[in-house]
Design an enzyme around this catalytic site. Structure first.
Site, mmCIF file in Angstrom:
data_model
loop_
_atom_site.group_PDB
_atom_site.id
_atom_site.type_symbol
_atom_site.label_atom_id
_atom_site.label_comp_id
_atom_site.label_asym_id
_atom_site.label_seq_id
_atom_site.Cartn_x
_atom_site.Cartn_y
_atom_site.Cartn_z
ATOM 1 N N TRP B 101 0.985 -1.125 0.001
ATOM 2 C CA TRP B 101 0.046 -0.013 -0.039
ATOM 3 C C TRP B 101 0.982 1.171 -0.207
ATOM 4 C CZ3 TRP B 101 -3.943 -1.287 -1.966
ATOM 5 C CH2 TRP B 101 -4.875 -2.662 -1.684
ATOM 6 N N ASP B 168 -2.063 6.646 6.424
ATOM 7 C CA ASP B 168 -2.798 5.812 5.857
ATOM 8 C C ASP B 168 -3.181 4.667 7.012
ATOM 9 O OD1 ASP B 168 -4.501 3.855 4.638
ATOM 10 O OD2 ASP B 168 -2.956 3.378 3.200
ATOM 11 N N LYS B 192 -12.750 -1.629 7.109
ATOM 12 C CA LYS B 192 -12.422 -2.430 7.961
ATOM 13 C C LYS B 192 -12.951 -2.265 9.257
ATOM 14 C CE LYS B 192 -8.648 -3.262 4.920
ATOM 15 N NZ LYS B 192 -8.618 -2.482 3.556
HETATM 16 C C1 LIG Z 1 -3.687 -0.068 4.275
HETATM 17 C C2 LIG Z 1 -4.315 0.080 3.111
HETATM 18 N N1 LIG Z 1 -4.528 1.227 2.446
HETATM 19 C C3 LIG Z 1 -5.023 1.226 1.217
HETATM 20 C C4 LIG Z 1 -6.114 0.402 0.638
HETATM 21 C C5 LIG Z 1 -6.590 0.454 -0.478
HETATM 22 O O1 LIG Z 1 -8.149 0.715 -0.222
HETATM 23 P P1 LIG Z 1 -9.455 0.833 -1.146
HETATM 24 O O2 LIG Z 1 -9.473 -0.313 -1.791
HETATM 25 O O3 LIG Z 1 -10.424 1.276 -0.320
HETATM 26 O O4 LIG Z 1 -8.808 1.955 -1.958
HETATM 27 C C6 LIG Z 1 -6.069 -0.809 1.697
HETATM 28 C C7 LIG Z 1 -7.177 -2.096 1.144
HETATM 29 O O5 LIG Z 1 -7.181 -2.839 1.553
HETATM 30 C C8 LIG Z 1 -5.493 -1.043 2.797
HETATM 31 O O6 LIG Z 1 -5.652 -2.044 3.618
HETATM 32 MG MG LIG Z 2 2.142 -0.361 3.182
#
Ligand SMILES: Cc1ncc(COP(=O)(O)O)c(C=O)c1O
Ligand SMILES: [Mg+2]
Ligand SMILES: Cc1ncc(COP(=O)(O)O)c(C=O)c1O
Ligand SMILES: [Mg+2]
Ligand SMILES: [Mg+2]
Ligand SMILES: [Mg+2]
Lengths: 356, 356
Positions: B101, B168, B192
């Protein structure tokens, strides 16, 4: 008491869709999990999104050259995403402006390239549609709003153009057969005729993509979403599910031909009443009136408030005009039963008698 | 049979939240309309969004200098929206990359300005968190992922920096008390710990906004959303409502302190089992293990498949590792009862006995 729901959006949905959606929140298809708890990459959801994409194409009678996405961000995000994907800094795009939504689309497009407003109906407060205008042949697309939710006008024919045609169909998608294949891109927030707020349907002809020089942010790039089979990131699972329930309902009821028939019955009943009663006056030129959103006025502000108060007492909601234009507005989307329009018309006739 | 839901997201929600959400789809607070049918500018929904914004601040103990938005597009859209709003073309931002991520966040940021990856744990497949690193003082912000959903690591202390700090928190928001006020911007997809897929919570300290020279698209501009009291365009009404139900539940159960206590109980039970049984091996360095997502392996691929098959038979879903890393993963968000972890642990012990 179930209300008569004349909301402009989010708005009325079929009762059986609500019933099915409510059950799925507790248990989706009997799998022992809520629709809110299933992963978007499980076969459970992949089946949902694939059926949703296929149903859109089926209802629109579109072929392999089109793809369907279920995005987030509302139609307003499409005001931005369309030029981001299609309009180079030095290029120009043509826009028909028939109301506040077209206006906002122009404002977003100007951030990305040049905009030609090839037709504006602002001179008469957007109370009509201008169908004759010329478009420079080097413009990269022509954008129009098929139904002007706020002003109550609607394009009853598809604009004639050689350019790739782009339509914001947020408030009349799936309400009538249209020659969808004349379009290169169609988008619509689902919260009127296609489901609940939180998902935006984008139908795109693939040949228009990949032609700008811009370095497009991946999450905003239609191509990336298509490559990822509409699962580039977590989609709004529940909202997509409500859309599929709504699309199934449309198909089962007889498809777009039947939706148009019902829309005409509702609109005929309402507009003929508005025309005939001295107290009420429709705002829009007869030939350009929207089958979805009827805008009208009364003699004066006091009567307007009195009428709104009586509507409220009878459980009729959403009759007030948009805050930007005032007056009165009645929205009659696919799920609106003629009985609700009849109840409103009965009230209007009585109100006219008492206040005429 | 209700399943044991170890999904990484969308994932388990409290049963009473599902019950209330399901009822609201039929009739919202007894008003005679579904939550899916109410206009977002009605007092019904304005109360919902205002309460939701206030609850986020209350749980995070943040003051007037912060604002809270409920946006669409997922955390992935924030990967783009953060640099769009904060990072000028010639400026640089610092990123800690502890997994896929963080990596995606970097890719999006590079479209808008310069990126310094000040810390990467790629050398050891992101199986730990590197807490010591230096950041150029002229960088405009430092971005980190507080919990790495895929790799199973978590920051157990807040990074120390003089720069505006951006997190994030998609997979551990509201799971523990954090010094939120050390952050200038926090974002999280709700799917989540904070609700259903389709809404993204953004908490922003207002003093960091308005400092770039970029002409930001209005719908992507945090300031425009704040000015419009979080109603710049149609929000994802139902998803916001599920978030408010979830936030109310967190508060009622005892807030973030209680959430952390439960998370530790669950994680202790699982990790101690993984450590003690020869067949299973946790992947992450002990001190950096996530309380939300536990990643582990078995001796070999056949055992892994066998274990997954047995989980499935016992109604335990979501135990498979992310497609990008393989192995096994168990997600244990706020709503996960310890009894589900106990059931899994019991299976592990038995599995180890039979296959050790
Ligand atoms: C830490 C983290 N950041 C970003 C995301 C991406 O989220 P989205 O699919 O809602 O764009 C996720 C999705 O699982 C995540 O766990
Ligand atoms: Mg990460
Ligand atoms: C024709 C039209 N376009 C765009 C919009 C904006 O949609 P959203 O609020 O989903 O961004 C609306 C909303 O009512 C609309 O009616
Ligand atoms: Mg318009
Ligand atoms: Mg009249
Ligand atoms: Mg072990």
């Amino acid at each position: 008491m179930k209300k008569h729901n004349f909301n402009s959006g989010p708005s009325i949905l079929p009762q059986e869709v609500l019933q099915q959606a409510s059950e799925a929140v507790l248990d989706f298809n009997g799998i022992g999990l809520s629709i809110l708890e299933i992963g978007h990459r499980t076969s459970w959801f992949v089946e949902v999104i694939n059926e949703a994409r296929a149903l859109v194409k089926e209802l629109m009678q579109l072929g392999e050259d089109y793809d369907v996405l279920f995005l987030q961000g509302g139609a307003t995000t499409q005001f931005m995403q369309v030029p981001l994907n299609l309009l180079d800094k030095d290029a120009a795009a043509a826009y028909c402006v028939n109301g506040i939504w077209g206006d906002k689309a122009v404002k977003e497009a100007k951030i990305f390239g040049n905009v030609n407003v090839v037709s504006s109906t602002k001179d008469k407060n957007h109370s009509y549609i201008q169908k004759d205008f010329s478009v420079p042949s080097d413009n990269v697309y022509l954008h129009y709003t098929s139904n002007n939710t706020v002003e109550g006008t609607q394009w009853h024919t598809t604009p004639n153009t050689n350019l790739p045609l782009i339509a914001d169909m947020s408030s009349d998608i799936f309400s009538r057969p249209v020659d969808f294949s004349k379009h290169s891109l169609i988008y619509a927030g689902a919260q009127k005729n296609a489901g609940a707020a939180g998902v935006t349907i984008v139908v795109v002809k693939k040949d228009i993509l990949g032609k700008t020089n811009r370095n497009i942010s991946p999450i905003m790039d239609y191509r990336k979403h298509i490559e990822a089979d509409a699962l580039l990131n977590t989609p709004p699972v529940f909202a997509v599910y409500v859309s599929i329930l709504t699309l199934r309902w449309i198909k089962k009821e007889g498809g777009l031909v039947e939706m148009e028939k019902r829309a005409k019955e509702r609109a005929d009943l309402l507009y003929s009443t508005l025309d005939s009663l001295p107290v009420f006056a429709p705002i829009v030129a007869k030939k350009d009136r929207s089958l979805m959103n009827a805008t009208f006025t009364t003699h004066n502000k006091e009567l307007e408030n009195l009428f709104l108060e009586e509507c409220k007492q009878q459980g009729m909601i959403g009759v007030k005009g948009h805050r930007s234009v005032g007056g009165l507005r009645v929205s009659m989307y696919n799920a609106m039963p003629i009985s609700s329009v009849q109840a409103l018309v009965d009230l209007m006739i009585d109100f006219n008698r008492r206040n005429g």
